[in-house]
Write a protein that holds these residues in place. Structure first.
Motif, PDB file in Angstrom:
ATOM      1  N   SER A  44       0.945  -1.301  -0.216  1.00  0.00           N
ATOM      2  CA  SER A  44      -0.321  -0.007  -0.118  1.00  0.00           C
ATOM      3  C   SER A  44       0.648   1.342   0.158  1.00  0.00           C
ATOM      4  O   SER A  44       2.159   1.195   0.807  1.00  0.00           O
ATOM      5  N   CYS A  45       0.244   2.235  -0.566  1.00  0.00           N
ATOM      6  CA  CYS A  45       1.230   3.146  -0.933  1.00  0.00           C
ATOM      7  C   CYS A  45      -0.097   4.837  -0.820  1.00  0.00           C
ATOM      8  O   CYS A  45      -0.991   5.265  -1.079  1.00  0.00           O
ATOM      9  N   ALA A  46       0.161   5.434   0.861  1.00  0.00           N
ATOM     10  CA  ALA A  46      -0.937   6.093   1.778  1.00  0.00           C
ATOM     11  C   ALA A  46      -0.606   7.568   1.162  1.00  0.00           C
ATOM     12  O   ALA A  46       0.687   7.496   1.990  1.00  0.00           O
TER      13      ALA A  46
ATOM     14  N   THR B 158      -5.093   6.398  -1.458  1.00  0.00           N
ATOM     15  CA  THR B 158      -4.449   4.553  -1.397  1.00  0.00           C
ATOM     16  C   THR B 158      -3.680   4.755  -3.019  1.00  0.00           C
ATOM     17  O   THR B 158      -5.186   4.254  -3.682  1.00  0.00           O
TER      18      THR B 158
ATOM     19  N   ARG C 104      -6.157   1.674  -7.733  1.00  0.00           N
ATOM     20  CA  ARG C 104      -5.787   3.056  -6.716  1.00  0.00           C
ATOM     21  C   ARG C 104      -7.574   3.085  -6.008  1.00  0.00           C
ATOM     22  O   ARG C 104      -8.634   2.852  -6.539  1.00  0.00           O
TER      23      ARG C 104
ATOM     24  N   TYR D 194      -2.611   0.353  -4.101  1.00  0.00           N
ATOM     25  CA  TYR D 194      -2.311  -1.087  -4.086  1.00  0.00           C
ATOM     26  C   TYR D 194      -0.964  -1.341  -4.541  1.00  0.00           C
ATOM     27  O   TYR D 194      -1.498  -0.884  -6.444  1.00  0.00           O
TER      28      TYR D 194
END
Length: 124
Positions: free
Chosen positions: A21-23, A78, A72, A80
């Motif tokens: 995950s990229c928050a 976020t 996304r 993914y």
């Protein structure tokens, strides 16, 4: 500038799966193209995948096509990266990056935002 935090890395056996995950901490998340990159020890950072603002367009490196899926959720700020059929050569630190368009993300242009990375280790 947008701040990015990656999570979801870990140790997995070959053939297994992980979801990264990229928050992002920004109110304009939907205006950014987001990319995933990785860097293995002693190697240059390489492009893995990217996704357009709306999520309708996705791009993959040849080495990950068919195994990795980027998606996304703009409501959650976020992005993914679902990684399946992992191989030992996928072992690396994975980073996400945000930029205004796909060209600047794929070329790691100056000014893009980067996260701190998350370690993925695939054992044979």
């Amino acid at each position: 500038q947008v701040q990015l935090v990656e999570s979801g890395g870990g140790l997995v056996q070959a053939g297994g799966s992980l979801r990264l995950s990229c928050a992002a901490s920004t109110r304009t998340f939907s205006g950014y193209v987001i990319g995933w990159f990785r860097q293995a020890p002693g190697k240059q950072r390489e492009f893995v995948a990217a996704i357009s603002w709306s999520g309708s367009l996705t791009y993959y490196a040849d080495s990950t096509k068919g195994r990795f899926t980027i998606s996304r959720d703009n409501a959650k700020n976020t992005v993914y990266l679902q990684m399946n059929s992992l191989k030992p050569e996928d072992t690396a630190v994975y980073f996400c990056s945000a930029g205004p368009d796909i060209w600047r993300v794929r070329t790691s242009s100056v000014g893009n935002a980067w996260g701190q990375g998350t370690q993925v280790t695939v054992s044979s």
